[in-house]
Design an enzyme around this catalytic site. Sequence first.
Site, mmCIF file in Angstrom:
data_model
loop_
_atom_site.group_PDB
_atom_site.id
_atom_site.type_symbol
_atom_site.label_atom_id
_atom_site.label_comp_id
_atom_site.label_asym_id
_atom_site.label_seq_id
_atom_site.Cartn_x
_atom_site.Cartn_y
_atom_site.Cartn_z
ATOM 1 N N ASP A 50 0.771 -1.249 0.000
ATOM 2 C CA ASP A 50 0.000 0.000 0.000
ATOM 3 C C ASP A 50 0.804 1.302 0.000
ATOM 4 O OD1 ASP A 50 -1.469 -2.198 0.844
ATOM 5 O OD2 ASP A 50 -2.284 -1.234 2.624
HETATM 6 C C1 FRU Z 1 -3.915 -3.762 2.565
HETATM 7 C C2 FRU Z 1 -3.344 -4.131 3.918
HETATM 8 C C3 FRU Z 1 -3.793 -3.189 5.003
HETATM 9 C C4 FRU Z 1 -2.716 -3.334 6.032
HETATM 10 C C5 FRU Z 1 -1.479 -3.502 5.178
HETATM 11 C C6 FRU Z 1 -0.449 -4.409 5.767
HETATM 12 O O1 FRU Z 1 -3.165 -4.249 1.504
HETATM 13 O O2 FRU Z 1 -3.677 -5.484 4.237
HETATM 14 O O3 FRU Z 1 -5.090 -3.458 5.500
HETATM 15 O O4 FRU Z 1 -2.630 -2.213 6.874
HETATM 16 O O5 FRU Z 1 -1.916 -4.016 3.935
HETATM 17 O O6 FRU Z 1 0.727 -4.409 4.993
#
Ligand code: FRU
Length: 538
Positions: free
Chosen positions: A22
């Site tokens: 992300d």
């Molecule tokens: C989305 C997610 C979020 C989390 C992050 C962990 O891709 O699963 O919900 O905060 O990635 O890397």
Amino acid sequence: HKVNQVHRTGYHFQPPMNWINDPNGPMYYKGLYHLFYQYNPKGVVWGNIVWAHSVSKDLINWEALDHAIYPSKWFDINGCWSGSATILPGNKPMILYTGIDPKQRQVQNYAVPKNLTDPYLREWVKPDDNPIVDPDNTVNASAFRDPTTAWWADGHWRILVGSKRKHRGIAYLYRSRDFKQWVKAKHPLHSSPKTGMWECPDFFPVSLSGQNGLETSVVGQNVKHVLKVSLDLTRYEYYTVGTYDKKKDRYTPDNTSVDGWGGLRFDYGNFYASKTFFDPSKNRRILWGWANESDSVKDDMQKGWAGIQAIPRRISLDASRKQVIQWPVEELETLRGQKVQLNNQKLQQGEHFEVKGITAVQADVDVTFSFPSLDKAEPFDPKWAELDALDVCAQKGSKAQGGLGPFGLLTLASENLEEFTPVFFRIFKAPTKHVVLLCSDATSSSLGNGLYKPSFAGFVDVDLTKKQLSLRSLIDHSVVETFGAGGKIVILSRVYPKLGVFDKAHLFVFNNGSETITVENLNAWSMKQPLMNAPIRK
Ligand code: FRU
């Protein structure tokens, strides 16, 4: 560690190696854009998550800084997960993120810059009064994460935290006067049954007049709101357009916006965990999203990297007020090099021609098609209304002859079309209207093995009175990121050609419909390579 460069992107954001997911905390501060992102410093699969940090003056050329946030305190010792930035009054940036604590609970923490006079914001401090939001006993502590940018109204800051209760997706609402003491509101801002965990919620105002973006706290008459969530069950995002009532602190989607898996998407392809921010320097709202790999973990090990960020997109409300429109930020055009242009080229059924004179493996292509009438549109099969557009695209691919379409581009193609990724329109006639399908079909994209090759597609509501449709594709080695109908629909695909690589990649325009298509105007550019995460010397 040596990385295999064949499918590495030329101008899409990525670090030199390892896993990314992300985008986190994007913001503009003192002349620089900051992008943080979920990163594994130790490998090509998810794990050991920190916030890596890059800065840019133009959203295109990036320099890499040291990791901004990494496990160091009890409240984030098992991971520093996604979150957002808020610029507090006095131009003071603040980060909210999810920490994983010693009991594997998801808690919400804050971090502040150590030195506000440093425009690079190199060092972040995580004060000891963290966490600021704990999962209370009504909340599922392993599904409680990804705090949003805060907005301010009537004396309180507000944030959302993504969650679920059983199968209901929830955006919990928290309020604070001082950004430290946060109290959960009695009602979530919004929730929806049978959608599962809501990851990475994003909530922001859009203007009813024009494409200017709005600062996150703007409310009022001339504004609608957008709520986007990322659904971990389908790995798609969906959004609604609606009304935010700041008195009741409730968000209600318009009746033209479907709440759930059938809803509108920012992107009908590989695009997840997206997040917007307001850019005050150009009065626009910008959307970042992550595109995962579609190859195997074994391939990722060989490549030495996995994951990219999509090109940042300016986002605004469409004139219909029913959906958003997105367009690559204008700065991308500074990478345009060698150009070819075509006008008024007719394409009869079964014809295709090559667009020569650019590096087809790393290009920006903008094309407008026209057709003499809608008469040859094939009937829309009512059964398709029950299907995902992807299934319709899988049935009615680019090779299947049609009436009005399929026509479009064959991207990342090998010379003799053993491999190609078609991006194309098909127009159908339903009882009361025409239905336009945009496909980005990876089925024939590669002769390689172990690849995920979906027929990504979406239906788009477009005015056909001018008998024209446009496409813009950003082609980048293993990325085809397409903006259809002026940005009313977007599809990002990841593909891994074996033959169509480097100077062996070709670009064609095709028509397999019985109606003759005219390429009114085609502009294509070779794209230059920006500075991509070179380390800044300290
Ligand atoms: C989305 C997610 C979020 C989390 C992050 C962990 O891709 O699963 O919900 O905060 O990635 O890397």
